[in-house]
Design an enzyme around this catalytic site. Sequence first.
Site, PDB file in Angstrom:
ATOM      1  N   GLY A 282      11.348  -5.872 -42.630  1.00  0.00           N
ATOM      2  CA  GLY A 282      12.610  -5.179 -42.443  1.00  0.00           C
ATOM      3  C   GLY A 282      12.619  -3.754 -42.949  1.00  0.00           C
ATOM      4  O   GLY A 282      13.237  -2.868 -42.338  1.00  0.00           O
TER       5      GLY A 282
ATOM      6  N   ARG B  43      18.261  -8.463 -51.945  1.00  0.00           N
ATOM      7  CA  ARG B  43      17.562  -7.664 -50.929  1.00  0.00           C
ATOM      8  C   ARG B  43      18.157  -7.923 -49.544  1.00  0.00           C
ATOM      9  O   ARG B  43      18.369  -9.061 -49.142  1.00  0.00           O
ATOM     10  CB  ARG B  43      16.077  -8.010 -50.941  1.00  0.00           C
ATOM     11  CG  ARG B  43      15.239  -7.259 -49.882  1.00  0.00           C
ATOM     12  CD  ARG B  43      15.061  -8.057 -48.621  1.00  0.00           C
ATOM     13  NE  ARG B  43      14.104  -7.444 -47.694  1.00  0.00           N
ATOM     14  CZ  ARG B  43      13.902  -7.867 -46.457  1.00  0.00           C
ATOM     15  NH1 ARG B  43      14.580  -8.892 -45.994  1.00  0.00           N
ATOM     16  NH2 ARG B  43      13.043  -7.275 -45.678  1.00  0.00           N
ATOM     17  N   VAL B  44      18.435  -6.874 -48.828  1.00  0.00           N
ATOM     18  CA  VAL B  44      18.895  -6.999 -47.447  1.00  0.00           C
ATOM     19  C   VAL B  44      17.871  -6.322 -46.557  1.00  0.00           C
ATOM     20  O   VAL B  44      17.401  -5.227 -46.873  1.00  0.00           O
ATOM     21  CB  VAL B  44      20.281  -6.326 -47.258  1.00  0.00           C
ATOM     22  CG1 VAL B  44      20.701  -6.367 -45.801  1.00  0.00           C
ATOM     23  CG2 VAL B  44      21.321  -7.020 -48.132  1.00  0.00           C
ATOM     24  N   GLY B  45      17.510  -6.984 -45.469  1.00  0.00           N
ATOM     25  CA  GLY B  45      16.524  -6.418 -44.547  1.00  0.00           C
ATOM     26  C   GLY B  45      17.177  -5.712 -43.375  1.00  0.00           C
ATOM     27  O   GLY B  45      18.342  -5.317 -43.415  1.00  0.00           O
ATOM     28  N   ASP B  46      16.413  -5.564 -42.316  1.00  0.00           N
ATOM     29  CA  ASP B  46      16.870  -4.840 -41.118  1.00  0.00           C
ATOM     30  C   ASP B  46      17.827  -5.656 -40.258  1.00  0.00           C
ATOM     31  O   ASP B  46      18.637  -5.101 -39.510  1.00  0.00           O
ATOM     32  CB  ASP B  46      15.664  -4.470 -40.248  1.00  0.00           C
ATOM     33  CG  ASP B  46      14.919  -5.721 -39.780  1.00  0.00           C
ATOM     34  OD1 ASP B  46      14.606  -6.582 -40.635  1.00  0.00           O
ATOM     35  OD2 ASP B  46      14.682  -5.856 -38.566  1.00  0.00           O
TER      36      ASP B  46
ATOM     37  N   THR C  74      12.031  -8.200 -35.197  1.00  0.00           N
ATOM     38  CA  THR C  74      11.536  -9.093 -36.244  1.00  0.00           C
ATOM     39  C   THR C  74      10.292  -8.497 -36.881  1.00  0.00           C
ATOM     40  O   THR C  74       9.459  -7.908 -36.195  1.00  0.00           O
ATOM     41  CB  THR C  74      11.204 -10.494 -35.696  1.00  0.00           C
ATOM     42  OG1 THR C  74      10.541 -11.232 -36.731  1.00  0.00           O
ATOM     43  CG2 THR C  74      10.311 -10.453 -34.469  1.00  0.00           C
ATOM     44  N   GLY C  75      10.185  -8.631 -38.185  1.00  0.00           N
ATOM     45  CA  GLY C  75       9.022  -8.085 -38.889  1.00  0.00           C
ATOM     46  C   GLY C  75       9.452  -7.637 -40.273  1.00  0.00           C
ATOM     47  O   GLY C  75      10.505  -8.059 -40.756  1.00  0.00           O
TER      48      GLY C  75
ATOM     49  N   THR D 276      12.043 -15.156 -38.291  1.00  0.00           N
ATOM     50  CA  THR D 276      13.360 -14.683 -37.882  1.00  0.00           C
ATOM     51  C   THR D 276      13.592 -14.951 -36.397  1.00  0.00           C
ATOM     52  O   THR D 276      12.661 -14.931 -35.618  1.00  0.00           O
ATOM     53  CB  THR D 276      13.356 -13.174 -38.173  1.00  0.00           C
ATOM     54  OG1 THR D 276      13.384 -13.007 -39.569  1.00  0.00           O
ATOM     55  CG2 THR D 276      14.500 -12.438 -37.543  1.00  0.00           C
TER      56      THR D 276
HETATM   57  N1  ASP Z   1      13.053  -8.728 -40.402  1.00  0.00           N
HETATM   58  C1  ASP Z   1      13.269  -9.782 -41.351  1.00  0.00           C
HETATM   59  C2  ASP Z   1      13.574  -9.159 -42.693  1.00  0.00           C
HETATM   60  O1  ASP Z   1      12.926  -8.223 -43.089  1.00  0.00           O
HETATM   61  C3  ASP Z   1      12.102 -10.722 -41.495  1.00  0.00           C
HETATM   62  C4  ASP Z   1      11.485 -11.259 -40.210  1.00  0.00           C
HETATM   63  O2  ASP Z   1      11.684 -10.689 -39.146  1.00  0.00           O
HETATM   64  O3  ASP Z   1      10.769 -12.287 -40.252  1.00  0.00           O
HETATM   65  O4  ASP Z   1      14.439  -9.654 -43.367  1.00  0.00           O
END
Ligand code: ASP
Length: 312
Positions: free
Chosen positions: A235, A209-212, A232-233, A181
Amino acid sequence: MPTDRFSLMVHGGAGALDNVKDDRTAVRYLESLRIVLEHGRAILSRGASAIEAVETCASLLEDDPLFNAGCGSVLNELGRVEMDAGIMDGRDLAAGAVAGISNIANPVQLARLVMDGSEHVMLIGEGAMRFAEHCKVPFAPDHYFLTPERIAQLDQARLKHRIMLDHDEADELAESQKYGTIGAVARDVTGNLAAATSTGGVVNKRLGRVGDTPIIGAGVYADNETCAVSATGFGEDFMRTVIAKTIADVLDFKGGDAHSAADEGMSYLKRKVAGRGGVIVIDRDGRCAAGFTTKRMIHGWIAHGGETVCRF
Ligand code: ASP
């Protein structure tokens, strides 16, 4: 500390990154961040606003297939690209976000259009795509996104029956990874803050699916009175801790600077949900800080118009 200078930070995802530490691939990632930072320097030193700078830097990173955003987005369980992006202006807490979108080369630009050209903060799926059409945003064909690397990465994740970060650290899957990300935070010469984050999400994620990343306060946040944050990480960890807003609240309620707030945010993330990932933070005085609970996070910064530094 010169407060009439701009500051800028970008990231390209968090994870172990052990496998590429010393090879050419690592150099490519760092070089890409450096080019984006220099581009940001050029426009910010000419007086561009923070919001313009983060949109531009995030768009450039979306255009680089190395990263898990825009054309380099990872694939979901059906082998499709579904992207999320969010942007926020610290001047007035204006924000825009899109989730579950496809065939848009620069989701961060669509998020900006939602912010500036709709009465809403977030549009998802079909509605977001219709809005893109309405705004005459060109659609990119599927093959723009479906790279052989991403297909191989999805096959690996399917074999393991799991979802994973683009740059997962747990096992040999990391070998073939690209990093993740992308995000940008900026403080312009007039002291305004802004943040932007964009992603393809996690590999083999469920449809829908929706992340952060597009959630204001989780993956992205900016308030001139405190700081600008891009995360990033995993979510789900960041959503449950509302990590970007939590970091801003640390500054608001406890004081301190970008460094102490990023540290406190990461301790909170670890303590509450054993969260995996990282953040970049610029505070209202232009101090730049990074925090991560993974082994590494690829990121770079220019503090107060000074030298360009890239790390992972
Ligand atoms: N934060 C992003 C998600 O969960 C993934 C990422 O940061 O690599 O969609």
